[in-house]
Design a protein around this motif. Structure first.
Motif, PDB file in Angstrom:
ATOM      1  N   GLN A 216       0.643   8.919   3.575  1.00 24.53           N
ATOM      2  CA  GLN A 216       0.683   9.842   4.702  1.00 24.53           C
ATOM      3  C   GLN A 216       1.735   9.403   5.729  1.00 24.53           C
ATOM      4  OE1 GLN A 216      -3.394  10.028   6.066  1.00 24.53           O
ATOM      5  NE2 GLN A 216      -4.012  11.395   4.388  1.00 24.53           N
ATOM      6  N   GLY A 217       2.876   8.957   5.194  1.00 20.45           N
ATOM      7  CA  GLY A 217       3.996   8.572   6.037  1.00 20.45           C
ATOM      8  C   GLY A 217       3.904   7.183   6.645  1.00 20.45           C
ATOM      9  N   LEU A 263      -4.353  -0.097  -0.550  1.00 24.70           N
ATOM     10  CA  LEU A 263      -3.661   0.494  -1.693  1.00 24.70           C
ATOM     11  C   LEU A 263      -4.595   1.394  -2.498  1.00 24.70           C
ATOM     12  CD1 LEU A 263      -1.650  -2.668  -2.838  1.00 24.70           C
ATOM     13  CD2 LEU A 263      -0.668  -0.545  -1.934  1.00 24.70           C
ATOM     14  N   GLU A 264      -5.817   0.928  -2.706  1.00 27.52           N
ATOM     15  CA  GLU A 264      -6.789   1.733  -3.460  1.00 27.52           C
ATOM     16  C   GLU A 264      -7.182   2.992  -2.696  1.00 27.52           C
ATOM     17  OE1 GLU A 264      -9.846  -1.103  -4.254  1.00 27.52           O
ATOM     18  OE2 GLU A 264      -8.783  -2.004  -5.956  1.00 27.52           O
ATOM     19  N   ASP A 265      -7.310   2.882  -1.387  1.00 31.90           N
ATOM     20  CA  ASP A 265      -7.627   4.062  -0.580  1.00 31.90           C
ATOM     21  C   ASP A 265      -6.507   5.099  -0.646  1.00 31.90           C
ATOM     22  OD1 ASP A 265     -10.000   2.899   0.149  1.00 31.90           O
ATOM     23  OD2 ASP A 265      -9.326   2.254   2.142  1.00 31.90           O
ATOM     24  N   ALA A 266      -5.290   4.607  -0.907  1.00 27.00           N
ATOM     25  CA  ALA A 266      -4.150   5.516  -1.015  1.00 27.00           C
ATOM     26  C   ALA A 266      -4.008   6.090  -2.425  1.00 27.00           C
ATOM     27  CB  ALA A 266      -2.865   4.790  -0.619  1.00 27.00           C
ATOM     28  N   GLY A 267      -4.952   5.750  -3.300  1.00 28.66           N
ATOM     29  CA  GLY A 267      -4.954   6.342  -4.634  1.00 28.66           C
ATOM     30  C   GLY A 267      -4.284   5.529  -5.713  1.00 28.66           C
ATOM     31  N   TRP A 268      -4.045   4.252  -5.446  1.00 24.40           N
ATOM     32  CA  TRP A 268      -3.405   3.387  -6.437  1.00 24.40           C
ATOM     33  C   TRP A 268      -4.448   2.477  -7.091  1.00 24.40           C
ATOM     34  CZ3 TRP A 268       1.907   3.372  -7.543  1.00 24.40           C
ATOM     35  CH2 TRP A 268       2.688   4.200  -6.716  1.00 24.40           C
TER      36      TRP A 268
END
Length: 295
Positions: A216-217, A263-268
């Motif tokens: 998200q930037g 990182l996991e919260d960002a979908g990785w």
């Protein structure tokens, strides 16, 4: 005087000490012999420090047309080192012949002016010549680590390639040429370099190195390895990351946990591995394969 500085016997005798004084100091643990005729008040605690002291003790004894080279010069340039290579000082002599002594590994070779440098208080092979010779002296994964570090440290790729090519009939030349073709200055540690070798040998898709993750930037992290199309991140955890006091190690562990959670919260998906994992490549493949759908 004293401390970590190497002192010759002649220097110590010149300031009033006797051979008996030196013997007593050594017996009492107040002075350590680095090699014949050279002492320090405080011995280095690790192999790298001890090798630095051995270089300092040996350098005054080297004859004309002899320069520090290979693993010894690599250590001075900050290239990767391995303890088993540091028991003796590596030098290149432009006359005579190669040999091994108690304290020296001598290689005979002609050196052009561009292949010799004066740095760190010594005359030694240039960064490019050092990396080329060093890469021919170790196995393929370690050669990749050496050349990755040399390129990261400013070695000129064209000159490095020319020096390796000129030694194409020498022992280890094929290893060095393969390693240079694979080398990448973006690898920031031996663990990352060896990981790339293992990943390639496993036939896995080549990862993006030092991948910057944004969500998200907002910047989240710079990662060792990434397969963006699979939303997969790979991280090589070296032992040095977790050195320090108990409080420092605990702080490092917490930072790593927060980073991974972000990182996991960002979908990785994050897959981590250590040195033992690199020694069992099939296990590493089984951990990565489920996330790389092309396998």
């Amino acid at each position: 005087m004293g401390g970590m500085t190497v002192q010759r016997t002649s220097e110590l005798l010149a300031v009033g000490l006797s051979q008996r004084d030196l013997s007593h100091a050594q017996t009492a643990g107040l002075r350590t012999k680095v090699r014949h005729g050279a002492y320090v008040d405080t011995a280095a605690e690790d192999a790298i420090g001890k090798h630095r002291q051995l270089i300092a003790a040996t350098w005054p004894l080297l004859g004309e047309h002899t320069v520090i080279s290979h693993a010894s010069a690599g250590l001075l340039y900050g290239l990767p080192t391995w303890d088993h290579l540091l028991g003796r000082v590596w030098v290149t002599r432009q006359t005579g012949h190669g040999k091994r002594t108690q304290n020296l590994i001598v290689t005979q070779a002609a050196l052009s002016p561009v292949e010799v440098a004066e740095q760190f208080g010594y005359q030694l092979t240039s960064l490019e010549r050092t990396a080329a010779d060093y890469a021919r002296s170790v196995n393929y994964p370690n050669a990749v680590a050496v050349l990755d570090a040399a390129l990261r440290g400013g070695a000129e790729p064209g000159l490095l390639g020319a020096i390796i090519d000129a030694a194409r009939h020498c022992k280890g030349a094929l290893v060095a040429r393969r390693a240079l073709a694979f080398a990448d200055p973006r690898s920031e540690s031996v663990g990352e370099s060896v990981s790339r070798v293992v990943l390639a040998q496993l036939g896995l898709p080549a990862p993006v190195l030092q991948f910057e993750v944004f969500h998200q930037g907002v910047w989240i992290a710079r990662t060792d390895f990434a397969w963006p199309g699979h939303r997969l991140i790979g991280e090589c955890d070296g032992r040095i990351k977790y050195l320090g006091t108990s409080a420092e190690v605990a702080d490092t562990v917490m930072r790593e946990k927060r980073r991974q959670q972000a990182l996991e919260d960002a979908g990785w998906t994050v897959v981590r591995w250590t040195w033992p994992d690199l020694k069992t490549p099939a296990t590493l493949r089984s951990r990565l394969a489920p996330y790389l759908r092309t396998l």
